[in-house]
Design an enzyme around this catalytic site. Structure first.
Site, mmCIF file in Angstrom:
data_model
loop_
_atom_site.group_PDB
_atom_site.id
_atom_site.type_symbol
_atom_site.label_atom_id
_atom_site.label_comp_id
_atom_site.label_asym_id
_atom_site.label_seq_id
_atom_site.Cartn_x
_atom_site.Cartn_y
_atom_site.Cartn_z
ATOM 1 N N TRP A 1 5.021 3.948 7.857
ATOM 2 C CA TRP A 1 5.194 2.492 7.858
ATOM 3 C C TRP A 1 6.355 2.042 8.727
ATOM 4 O O TRP A 1 6.269 1.047 9.433
ATOM 5 C CB TRP A 1 5.312 1.944 6.429
ATOM 6 C CG TRP A 1 3.981 1.999 5.752
ATOM 7 C CD1 TRP A 1 3.614 2.807 4.704
ATOM 8 C CD2 TRP A 1 2.791 1.265 6.105
ATOM 9 N NE1 TRP A 1 2.289 2.616 4.397
ATOM 10 C CE2 TRP A 1 1.760 1.680 5.236
ATOM 11 C CE3 TRP A 1 2.503 0.314 7.078
ATOM 12 C CZ2 TRP A 1 0.465 1.164 5.302
ATOM 13 C CZ3 TRP A 1 1.207 -0.207 7.150
ATOM 14 C CH2 TRP A 1 0.211 0.217 6.262
ATOM 15 N N ASP B 1 12.048 -2.879 4.265
ATOM 16 C CA ASP B 1 10.670 -2.989 3.788
ATOM 17 C C ASP B 1 10.599 -2.268 2.441
ATOM 18 O O ASP B 1 10.673 -1.045 2.379
ATOM 19 C CB ASP B 1 9.741 -2.319 4.819
ATOM 20 C CG ASP B 1 8.293 -2.264 4.343
ATOM 21 O OD1 ASP B 1 7.991 -2.766 3.243
ATOM 22 O OD2 ASP B 1 7.450 -1.710 5.090
ATOM 23 N N LYS C 1 1.711 -3.441 -4.707
ATOM 24 C CA LYS C 1 2.115 -2.234 -5.429
ATOM 25 C C LYS C 1 2.691 -2.623 -6.789
ATOM 26 O O LYS C 1 2.043 -2.457 -7.800
ATOM 27 C CB LYS C 1 3.130 -1.441 -4.619
ATOM 28 C CG LYS C 1 2.555 -0.437 -3.651
ATOM 29 C CD LYS C 1 1.724 -0.983 -2.583
ATOM 30 C CE LYS C 1 1.280 0.133 -1.650
ATOM 31 N NZ LYS C 1 0.416 -0.332 -0.593
HETATM 32 N N1 PMP Z 1 4.933 -1.297 4.318
HETATM 33 C C1 PMP Z 1 4.710 -0.374 3.349
HETATM 34 C C2 PMP Z 1 5.853 0.462 2.856
HETATM 35 C C3 PMP Z 1 3.425 -0.246 2.797
HETATM 36 O O1 PMP Z 1 3.195 0.650 1.837
HETATM 37 C C4 PMP Z 1 2.389 -1.077 3.268
HETATM 38 C C5 PMP Z 1 0.990 -0.996 2.719
HETATM 39 N N2 PMP Z 1 0.648 0.052 1.969
HETATM 40 C C6 PMP Z 1 2.670 -1.982 4.289
HETATM 41 C C7 PMP Z 1 3.956 -2.085 4.775
HETATM 42 C C8 PMP Z 1 1.603 -2.883 4.842
HETATM 43 O O2 PMP Z 1 1.232 -3.790 3.879
HETATM 44 P P1 PMP Z 1 -0.053 -4.745 4.058
HETATM 45 O O3 PMP Z 1 -1.237 -3.841 4.026
HETATM 46 O O4 PMP Z 1 0.070 -5.666 2.891
HETATM 47 O O5 PMP Z 1 0.103 -5.439 5.361
#
Ligand code: PMP
Length: 349
Positions: A90, A161, A185
């Protein structure tokens, strides 16, 4: 996983929310009922995380990835360089998005020593003085890497994040300039993102920032510049109440530590399963593990699914297995998984 009590309450209130005779999705977001919910949910979140008054709380659209570009767009007037730490999938994607808007430097990445993966120590990262901000991901959902260090970067704001570990433990909010999280989450349904932003970082956006993604616009309009994701916001409000009923984040942290200890101890004591993340970075939320014989992976997944365990397949980027044990997962869920794994090892190992 969301708390069952929350889903049951949402179910009970679906057709008649708050005595309105309609569902929460059908009322005006600017009407007094929804406004009351919005104010209370923000207050509950402030209580849970002890958010100081000089931080704004936003309920925005766009999930986690939505903030990957919203952050660089909104902080552009602080400088041209964004400094990032990459500790997994991520944070890698966050760099790609940021590079579309700002010069983006990667200060540090994970090390692999004797087969063990370790994230860099946060405060070993040397941020250039003209950097607009320092960005990292405190829990790499795919890789199962969590960073527990408290950041200390002087005047450089820290952007984090926290999509997959927000509300899993108490935080010192003042360590951060911006905390953001996609909701799906520990907060509620996908689509909603929560942003906690220090006041002095509001109003520094590029001229071409779309108004719906401008912190300034959203702060000025109490997150209602456009129609907010109201059902997501409502469920988040129920989750905040549930967390307060559980005793808040200090209590939920103990619950999370117990759960992940159960699973890591079992994995570490087995030759059949393994996890190669350094002890200091082992995620409390996402626990990836490998079977000694990967030919058994499909069988493991099919068998576990049959017994009621869902979503154990590791992310496609890394393979193997992954147990995600967010706040709402009870200890019994982890105990049952360990029992299943023990039995699988006994019969297949
Ligand atoms: N950052 C992290 C740490 C994530 O776990 C996720 C999704 N699992 C995201 C960003 C992206 O989130 P979204 O799919 O809501 O755009």
């Amino acid at each position: 996983m969301l708390p069952k009590a929350v889903l049951q309450r949402a179910q009970a209130e679906l057709l008649d929310w708050n005595g309105t005779g309609t569902s929460v999705m059908e009322v005006s977001h600017r009407g007094s009922d929804f406004m009351k919910l919005a104010r209370k949910s923000e207050q509950d979140l402030r209580t849970l995380l002890s958010i100081p008054d000089n931080y704004k709380v936003l309920f925005m659209h766009g999930g986690g990835r939505g903030q990957f570009f919203t952050v660089p767009m909104n902080l552009a007037k602080r400088g041209n360089i964004a400094s990032h730490l990459v500790s997994g999938e991520w944070s890698k994607i966050a760099v790609q998005e940021s590079a579309k808007y700002l010069q983006t430097e990667v200060l540090a990445e994970n090390s692999l020593i004797d087969g063990v993966v370790k994230a860099p120590s946060l405060n070993d990262c040397k941020v250039s003085p003209d950097s607009a901000y320092f960005h990292y991901c405190s829990n790499e959902t795919v890789n199962g890497i969590e960073i527990f260090d408290r950041p200390a970067f002087g005047d450089t704001p820290v952007v984090v994040d926290m999509s997959s570990n927000i509300l899993s433990r108490p935080l010192n909010i003042e360590d951060y300039g911006i905390i953001y999280a996609g909701a799906q989450k520990n907060i509620g349904p996908a689509g909603l993102s929560i942003v906690i932003v220090r006041e002095d970082l509001v109003g520094l956006e590029r001229e071409d920032t779309p108004a719906v993604f401008s912190y300034k616009e959203q702060v000025a309009n109490f997150s209602m510049y456009n129609t907010p994701p109201t059902f997501g916001w409502y469920l988040a409000a129920l989750v905040f109440e549930w967390l307060l009923e559980q005793g808040g984040l200090a209590a939920i942290e103990q619950h999370n530590i117990r759960k992940c200890d159960t699973l890591y101890k079992f994995i570490d004591n087995s030759d059949f399963y393994s996890n190669n993340i350094h002890e200091s970075n082992r995620s409390r939320m996402n626990i990836p593990f490998l079977l000694a014989n990967s030919e058994l992976d499909e069988h493991f997944l099919a068998q576990s699914h049959k017994e009621g365990f869902h979503a154990l397949k590791g992310h496609r980027f890394v393979g193997g297995m992954r147990a995600s044990i967010y706040n709402a997962m009870p200890q019994e869920g982890v105990d049952a998984l360990v029992e299943f794994m023990r039995e699988f090892e006994r019969t297949q190992g």
